[in-house]
Design a protein around this motif. Sequence first.
Motif, short mmCIF file in Angstrom:
data_model
loop_
_atom_site.label_atom_id
_atom_site.label_comp_id
_atom_site.label_asym_id
_atom_site.label_seq_id
_atom_site.Cartn_x
_atom_site.Cartn_y
_atom_site.Cartn_z
N GLY A 49 0.82 -1.21 0.00
CA GLY A 49 0.00 0.00 0.00
C GLY A 49 0.84 1.25 0.00
N PRO A 50 0.21 2.42 -0.14
CA PRO A 50 0.93 3.68 -0.31
C PRO A 50 1.82 4.03 0.88
CG PRO A 50 -1.42 4.08 0.03
CD PRO A 50 -1.26 2.61 -0.17
N LYS A 51 3.06 4.40 0.58
CA LYS A 51 4.04 4.72 1.63
C LYS A 51 3.63 5.94 2.43
CE LYS A 51 8.96 5.31 2.50
NZ LYS A 51 10.33 5.19 1.96
N ASP A 52 2.94 6.88 1.79
CA ASP A 52 2.57 8.14 2.47
C ASP A 52 1.21 8.06 3.17
OD1 ASP A 52 0.95 8.04 0.27
OD2 ASP A 52 1.40 10.06 -0.44
N SER A 53 0.70 6.85 3.34
CA SER A 53 -0.61 6.67 3.99
C SER A 53 -0.57 7.15 5.43
CB SER A 53 -0.99 5.18 3.95
OG SER A 53 -2.21 4.96 4.61
N LYS A 54 -1.54 7.96 5.80
CA LYS A 54 -1.65 8.42 7.19
C LYS A 54 -2.21 7.31 8.08
CE LYS A 54 -0.30 12.66 6.46
NZ LYS A 54 1.07 13.04 6.90
N PHE A 55 -2.96 6.41 7.47
CA PHE A 55 -3.57 5.30 8.20
C PHE A 55 -2.81 4.01 7.89
CE2 PHE A 55 -6.81 8.48 7.92
CZ PHE A 55 -7.54 8.37 9.10
N VAL A 56 -2.41 3.31 8.94
CA VAL A 56 -1.66 2.06 8.76
C VAL A 56 -2.31 0.95 9.59
CG1 VAL A 56 0.53 0.88 9.21
CG2 VAL A 56 0.52 3.17 8.20
N HIS A 57 -2.50 -0.20 8.97
CA HIS A 57 -3.12 -1.37 9.61
C HIS A 57 -2.04 -2.42 9.84
CE1 HIS A 57 -6.74 0.74 8.49
NE2 HIS A 57 -6.35 0.72 7.23
N ILE A 58 -1.82 -2.77 11.09
CA ILE A 58 -0.75 -3.70 11.46
C ILE A 58 -1.35 -5.09 11.67
CG2 ILE A 58 1.01 -4.24 13.17
CD1 ILE A 58 1.22 -1.23 13.68
N GLN A 83 -5.10 2.10 1.87
CA GLN A 83 -4.15 2.48 2.91
C GLN A 83 -3.06 1.41 3.07
OE1 GLN A 83 -7.11 2.90 5.97
NE2 GLN A 83 -7.68 4.96 5.32
N ARG A 84 -2.06 1.73 3.87
CA ARG A 84 -0.92 0.84 4.06
C ARG A 84 -1.25 -0.27 5.07
NH1 ARG A 84 5.48 1.73 3.74
NH2 ARG A 84 4.86 1.45 1.60
N VAL A 85 -0.78 -1.47 4.77
CA VAL A 85 -0.89 -2.62 5.67
C VAL A 85 0.51 -3.20 5.86
CG1 VAL A 85 -1.92 -4.90 6.05
CG2 VAL A 85 -3.23 -3.12 4.86
N ILE A 86 0.87 -3.50 7.10
CA ILE A 86 2.19 -4.09 7.35
C ILE A 86 2.05 -5.35 8.21
CG2 ILE A 86 3.38 -1.89 7.11
CD1 ILE A 86 3.64 -1.67 10.06
N LEU A 87 2.87 -6.34 7.87
CA LEU A 87 2.91 -7.61 8.61
C LEU A 87 4.31 -7.80 9.17
CD1 LEU A 87 1.17 -9.97 5.98
CD2 LEU A 87 0.06 -8.71 7.85
N PRO A 88 4.54 -7.47 10.44
CA PRO A 88 5.87 -7.67 11.02
C PRO A 88 6.12 -9.14 11.34
CG PRO A 88 4.38 -6.65 12.62
CD PRO A 88 3.60 -6.81 11.36
N ASP A 89 7.31 -9.61 10.99
CA ASP A 89 7.68 -11.00 11.31
C ASP A 89 8.36 -11.01 12.68
OD1 ASP A 89 8.40 -13.62 11.44
OD2 ASP A 89 10.10 -13.43 10.05
N TYR A 90 7.52 -10.97 13.71
CA TYR A 90 8.07 -10.92 15.07
C TYR A 90 8.62 -12.27 15.53
CZ TYR A 90 3.10 -12.01 15.46
OH TYR A 90 1.84 -12.52 15.25
N TYR A 91 8.52 -13.30 14.66
CA TYR A 91 9.20 -14.57 14.94
C TYR A 91 10.65 -14.52 14.45
CZ TYR A 91 4.39 -16.19 15.57
OH TYR A 91 3.10 -16.32 15.99
N LEU A 92 11.02 -13.41 13.81
CA LEU A 92 12.40 -13.18 13.35
C LEU A 92 12.92 -14.33 12.48
CD1 LEU A 92 13.91 -11.66 16.63
CD2 LEU A 92 12.73 -10.50 14.74
N GLY A 93 12.06 -14.76 11.54
CA GLY A 93 12.46 -15.79 10.59
C GLY A 93 12.40 -17.21 11.12
N ALA A 94 11.93 -17.38 12.35
CA ALA A 94 11.89 -18.73 12.95
C ALA A 94 10.50 -19.01 13.52
CB ALA A 94 12.95 -18.85 14.03
N PRO A 95 9.47 -19.07 12.64
CA PRO A 95 8.13 -19.42 13.13
C PRO A 95 8.05 -20.90 13.47
CG PRO A 95 8.14 -19.35 10.74
CD PRO A 95 9.52 -18.92 11.18
#
Length: 258
Positions: A49-58, A83-95
């Motif tokens: 999604g757009p980098k300049d989005s004011k709204f972000v869905h995590i 709007q922008r959506v981000i999926l953080p890999d909080y398993y740090l590559g080890a799910p």
Amino acid sequence: STQSTGHIYTLLNKVSMSDACCTLAPVSSSYTAVGKIETINGMSVYVTGPKDSKFVHIGLVDIFGVLANAKQFADKLSSSTGQRVILPDYYLGAPWSQDNFPPKGGRDELVSWIQKVATLEVVDKHLNDAIEHAKKDGATHFTIFGFCYGAKLALQKAAKDANFYAVGLLHPSFVDASDIKELKSPVICLPSKDEPDMLPFMESLKKVSGDKHYHQRFDDMQHGWCAARGDWSVPEQAKRATEAIELLANFFKKNAPK
């Protein structure tokens, strides 16, 4: 202080812990994602999604990590909201390893692993890193949503951090009344046929934070149909996943700060 394994174990018998959560394997997907991977303080983050989005869905993924199915959901949610959506890999590559699923050690093995690598206390720093990164790109308003175990983390994070104007729960697992004691945000809850009745949980939500919440049960869908366990090559699953995305997008829009 770290929650005891005993406390986490009790959650297996709480509102939303289905047998399917511990037995249904992920579905492989040939989907080609339209977003990109960014690295934030050593953590891989899927961004669409757009980098300049004011709204972000995590989006907080389930124990299998940021798979193609979850990226497809994120891409469609971004397209639906603009709007922008981000999926953080909080398993740090080890799910959780798909080679050990269902877990050879049963639920105890899975719960013990979650205790070590995926409690909010463990992953909170990574979530904050993702949020701060988005703020540097100009984001000012945030929602948080989660699939399966990620839904529990989303609830806990929103209860701890008042920055989220809405919370989304997709086929949630492990959710517990203790997760919502401080919660102020409106919640949309979309369980599958495999989750227990979540109306008592919704009533608890109402007592804590009013009646802006929304609940719709997808009784024709299996646990995980929106993410790792979803096979969107099956037309009915794709249709119902799209309906869930539209419900989520509309809920976020309805509750967005003006």
